[in-house]
Enzyme design. Structure first.
Site, mmCIF file in Angstrom:
data_model
loop_
_atom_site.group_PDB
_atom_site.id
_atom_site.type_symbol
_atom_site.label_atom_id
_atom_site.label_comp_id
_atom_site.label_asym_id
_atom_site.label_seq_id
_atom_site.Cartn_x
_atom_site.Cartn_y
_atom_site.Cartn_z
ATOM 1 N N LEU A 110 -5.764 12.399 0.531
ATOM 2 C CA LEU A 110 -5.509 11.029 0.203
ATOM 3 C C LEU A 110 -4.239 10.746 0.865
ATOM 4 O O LEU A 110 -3.242 11.604 0.823
ATOM 5 C CB LEU A 110 -5.478 10.737 -1.099
ATOM 6 C CG LEU A 110 -6.522 10.752 -2.068
ATOM 7 C CD1 LEU A 110 -6.275 10.369 -3.667
ATOM 8 C CD2 LEU A 110 -7.632 9.198 -1.523
ATOM 9 N N ASP A 111 -3.913 9.657 1.561
ATOM 10 C CA ASP A 111 -2.713 9.564 2.381
ATOM 11 C C ASP A 111 -1.482 9.321 1.533
ATOM 12 O O ASP A 111 -1.949 9.065 0.220
ATOM 13 C CB ASP A 111 -2.946 8.704 3.415
ATOM 14 C CG ASP A 111 -3.273 7.104 2.909
ATOM 15 O OD1 ASP A 111 -2.441 6.628 2.132
ATOM 16 O OD2 ASP A 111 -4.237 6.731 3.474
ATOM 17 N N LEU A 112 -0.507 9.141 1.816
ATOM 18 C CA LEU A 112 0.861 9.086 1.171
ATOM 19 C C LEU A 112 0.650 7.728 0.245
ATOM 20 O O LEU A 112 1.028 7.887 -0.783
ATOM 21 C CB LEU A 112 2.086 8.908 2.137
ATOM 22 C CG LEU A 112 3.469 8.912 1.308
ATOM 23 C CD1 LEU A 112 3.814 10.158 0.495
ATOM 24 C CD2 LEU A 112 4.362 8.478 2.313
#
Length: 252
Positions: A110-112
């Site tokens: 999952l991205d930041l």
């Protein structure tokens, strides 16, 4: 006394939790893997408890580690990475010290700015089965966009586009609740793959800005009950749920 049988080297590497089997095959093809100090080729086998396998000159353990699978409720602002000098905080920083020493890696990042259900494991083969599209493992996301989704864009999102030569598409999209057109800002999105920032990139291509993205379920296993920043060790029954069809799931 049982005689040890030869095993393909890529399987040994995956079983030690260093990479998926596919990644191990790439390392072998790149000439980065040796057995007893000899560079091997794809398809070669070894005796795991007797032969010394090394990647980039670094020996790997002869003994297979105990398989470990964690489900984490990832918060925003935390990076999914094992090593990034620019990351202020990683998902592994959220684990207790006794688990930080394990060779764990993320299963489907999952991205930041995204949050929700994230799997961590040392089982390379399981990672391959959970992430490769051919295994059809379904992931469910709660997505909030900056303006209501136009119904005419639904088939376009499902049909997908090519972005910088990479195909992007989702499986399903529908509003999270009942009500008027405004509810089309809060969506449930389903897909069985997951390229880097795929949902954000795809919606952006059609003129929408994703304000919030949360993965709440994989298969029939939901993040419900795991506190934000917390985790749970999964048993065999939980792992089976990851591969099950989600049915009529709803965000939790």
């Amino acid at each position: 006394m049982r005689t040890e049988k030869p095993v393909r080297v890529q399987k040994v590497i995956a079983d030690r939790g260093l990479a998926s089997r596919r990644q191990a095959e790439e390392w072998i093809e790149e000439g980065r893997v040796t057995v007893n100090d000899q560079i091997i080729t794809l398809g070669d086998k070894c005796l795991p408890s007797q032969d010394q396998v090394a990647v980039d000159g670094n020996p790997i353990p002869r003994r297979e580690p105990q398989k470990l699978v964690l489900a984490m409720n990832k918060p925003k602002g935390v990076t999914c990475t094992n090593s990034d000098p620019h990351a202020k905080r990683t998902v592994f920083d959220l684990l207790p010290k006794e688990l930080q020493t394990e060779r764990l890696f993320c299963v489907g990042r999952l991205d930041l700015e995204s949050e929700g259900l994230l799997l961590l494991t040392n089982d390379g083969q399981l990672k391959q089965e959970l992430t490769h599209p051919s295994f059809n493992v379904v992931k469910l996301y709660s997505v909030e966009i900056d303006k209501p989704l136009q119904p005419s864009d639904v088939p376009k999102l499902i049909r997908g586009i090519k972005w910088e030569g990479e195909p992007l598409a989702i499986d399903k999209v529908f509003p999270s609740g009942l009500g008027g057109k405004e509810n089309w800002k809060k969506l449930e999105v389903t897909l069985h793959h997951g390229k880097k920032r795929e949902i954000r990139r795809l919606f952006y291509a059609f003129g929408y800005d994703v304000k919030k993205l949360r993965r709440f379920q994989i298969g029939q296993y939901a993040v419900k009950g795991i506190p934000r920043g917390g985790f749970r060790i999964l048993g065999k029954r939980d792992i089976k749920l990851l591969f099950a069809s989600p049915g009529g799931a709803k965000p939790t």
